[in-house]
Scaffold this motif. Structure first.
Motif, short mmCIF file in Angstrom:
data_model
loop_
_atom_site.label_atom_id
_atom_site.label_comp_id
_atom_site.label_asym_id
_atom_site.label_seq_id
_atom_site.Cartn_x
_atom_site.Cartn_y
_atom_site.Cartn_z
N VAL A 204 97.50 32.57 13.84
CA VAL A 204 98.75 33.15 13.36
C VAL A 204 99.91 32.52 14.11
CG1 VAL A 204 100.08 35.28 13.12
CG2 VAL A 204 97.62 35.31 12.74
N ASP A 205 100.84 31.93 13.38
CA ASP A 205 101.96 31.21 13.98
C ASP A 205 103.31 31.86 13.74
OD1 ASP A 205 100.41 29.19 15.15
OD2 ASP A 205 100.30 28.11 13.25
N ASP A 206 103.31 33.09 13.24
CA ASP A 206 104.58 33.76 12.97
C ASP A 206 104.28 35.23 12.74
OD1 ASP A 206 107.26 34.20 12.53
OD2 ASP A 206 107.47 32.59 11.05
N ALA A 207 105.32 36.03 12.58
CA ALA A 207 105.15 37.44 12.22
C ALA A 207 104.86 37.48 10.72
CB ALA A 207 106.40 38.24 12.57
N VAL A 208 103.60 37.75 10.35
CA VAL A 208 103.16 37.62 8.97
C VAL A 208 102.17 38.71 8.61
CG1 VAL A 208 103.50 35.11 8.88
CG2 VAL A 208 101.34 36.05 9.72
#
Length: 442
Positions: A204-208
């Motif tokens: 996970v590379d972002d708020a998603v």
């Protein structure tokens, strides 16, 4: 109830499937309108039929025809239906119990409908029965609710089951593919075990949002699409901050004078705050009032995290330094420096005092504002001193544009033989000014 048939006789099939053939004793009536027939969306084994007519619908019979073989596999008799909404002359009927068919798949539904007036309709293709297994996710969970710059892996666990159309029973779906979607894109595909359980890891590379999804598989053609509830994964950002070394405190400068901004960007680490290299940003000079900001410059921080700019502000305000990263794991930072008050010059270009009749004196002069701006009003204080050292205000007049400067004048009926001068008081934007001291002459 409904009964199974191996197949219709050819003549019987032709008679049944001719749509809209009216009953012989209903020539003057209007045949029922079979509007549709299909599976109930959340209960796929239940057949729903919508019928309207000019009188109450008294009988409904449905023929279930295999989409694969085009053979009839079952007949649903009238007593298997119940009115669930609407009215007898315009309503929706459901089968009281799910249909029990030998095979999963898609079936054509032919419907016979009769109303109380004896009018009858045969619709050979009223709709489709989707006799499939509905996929259902249970207990889908992530092992963390947020990620940070050093921990971006999230483990997802859950169970995939299927709801069978004939019994509504939930059963595990073994050896089925499950997509683990991050922000609606598949990041990993895992398979269920013998109990329908699955587990997998995604980056996970972002708020998603994160979600488990079963998509149609050729290995399992009779299991429909399903998805779990979405789980929002947050991001814990690395804190950053600016420290301004100069100007260290508020100061006043003349218009046109340069000021040096020096600032250091730092990031939070396990050992405390440390210089932050390679971060981009910009510096503005923001006016204290409603004026327009000025762009000072752009930067990428060096190894020491420092930036430095020289700037000559054109009005009172402060520096604002801001850094921003495209990496969602790094927080942006900004800071404002101390206020820089910018004062423009004001000067008296001339002053004279002339004796008039008796003891009167006429004083006149002119002002200039060499930095290009002018106060909205220009009050000028005419002062008097008998010894040239101690001064007192005689009156205040206003200078106005005369074509070559900002002129002013005043007359005094009685004045001593001392000295006269003019004084302009400092404002938020202009420095104070004094004229030379003069004696009145004839």
């Amino acid at each position: 109830m409904f009964r199974r048939r191996a197949a219709w006789a050819a003549i019987g099939a032709a008679a049944l499937l001719v749509s809209g053939t009216p009953a012989a004793n209903a020539v003057d009536g209007v045949a029922p309108d079979v509007r549709w027939a299909n599976s109930v969306s959340d209960d796929l084994g239940t057949l729903a039929v919508g019928v309207s007519s000019d009188s109450d619908v008294t009988e409904i019979r449905a023929h279930i025809i295999s989409g694969a073989t085009q053979q009839e596999v079952a007949v649903v008799e009238n007593d298997a239906f119940v009115l669930v909404s609407g009215t007898p002359d315009n309503g929706v009927w459901h089968t009281k119990q799910p249909l029990r068919l030998a095979d999963l798949g898609s079936y054509t539904v032919a419907v016979e409908a009769t109303d109380s007036g004896g009018d009858r309709t045969d619709d050979s293709s009223a709709g489709t029965l989707a006799y499939y297994v509905a996929s259902v996710f249970e207990n889908v969970r992530a092992d963390r609710s947020e990620v940070d710059i050093d921990h971006r892996q999230v483990r997802v666990d859950g169970t995939l089951k299927g709801r069978w159309p004939d019994t509504r029973e939930l059963k595990p779906l073994p050896d089925h593919p499950v997509d683990l979607d991050v922000n609606y894109w598949t990041e990993n595909t895992v398979r269920t075990d013998a109990d329908g359980n699955f587990s997998g890891t995604v980056t996970v590379d972002d708020a998603v949002p994160l979600q488990a999804v079963f998509r149609h598989s050729g290995q399992h053609p009779y299991v429909l699409y399903g998805e779990s509830a979405s789980t929002q994964i947050g991001v814990r950002q690395v804190a950053t901050r600016w420290t301004l070394q100069s100007p260290a405190e508020a100061r006043t400068i003349d218009f046109g004078q340069q000021v040096t901004l020096t600032a250091t960007l730092e990031r939070e680490t396990a050992q405390g705050w440390a210089p932050f290299e390679g971060q981009s940003g910009g510096v503005l000079f923001e006016p204290s009032g409603s004026g327009q900001f000025a762009s000072v410059g752009y930067f990428t921080t060096g190894e020491d995290g420092k930036v430095s700019f020289d700037h000559a502000p054109w009005e009172t305000g402060s520096f604002r330094v801001t850094s921003h990263s495209d990496d969602p794991f790094l927080a942006s930072a900004s800071a404002n420096g101390a206020q820089i008050t910018v004062l423009r010059a004001s000067v008296f270009s001339s002053l004279s005092a002339t004796r008039t009749q008796g003891t009167g004196v006429h004083v006149e002069g002119a002002m200039d504002f060499p930095d290009g701006w002018t106060p909205a009003t220009i009050p000028v204080h005419i002062q008097y001193s008998s010894d040239g050292r101690t001064w007192a205000n005689l009156l205040t007049t206003e200078a106005s544009w005369s074509g070559s400067g900002y002129a002013f004048a005043a007359d005094f009926r009685h004045a001593g033989r001392g000295y006269f001068r003019a004084h302009f008081e400092a404002t938020d934007s202009f420095r104070a000014a004094f004229s030379e001291a003069v004696k009145a002459s004839r």
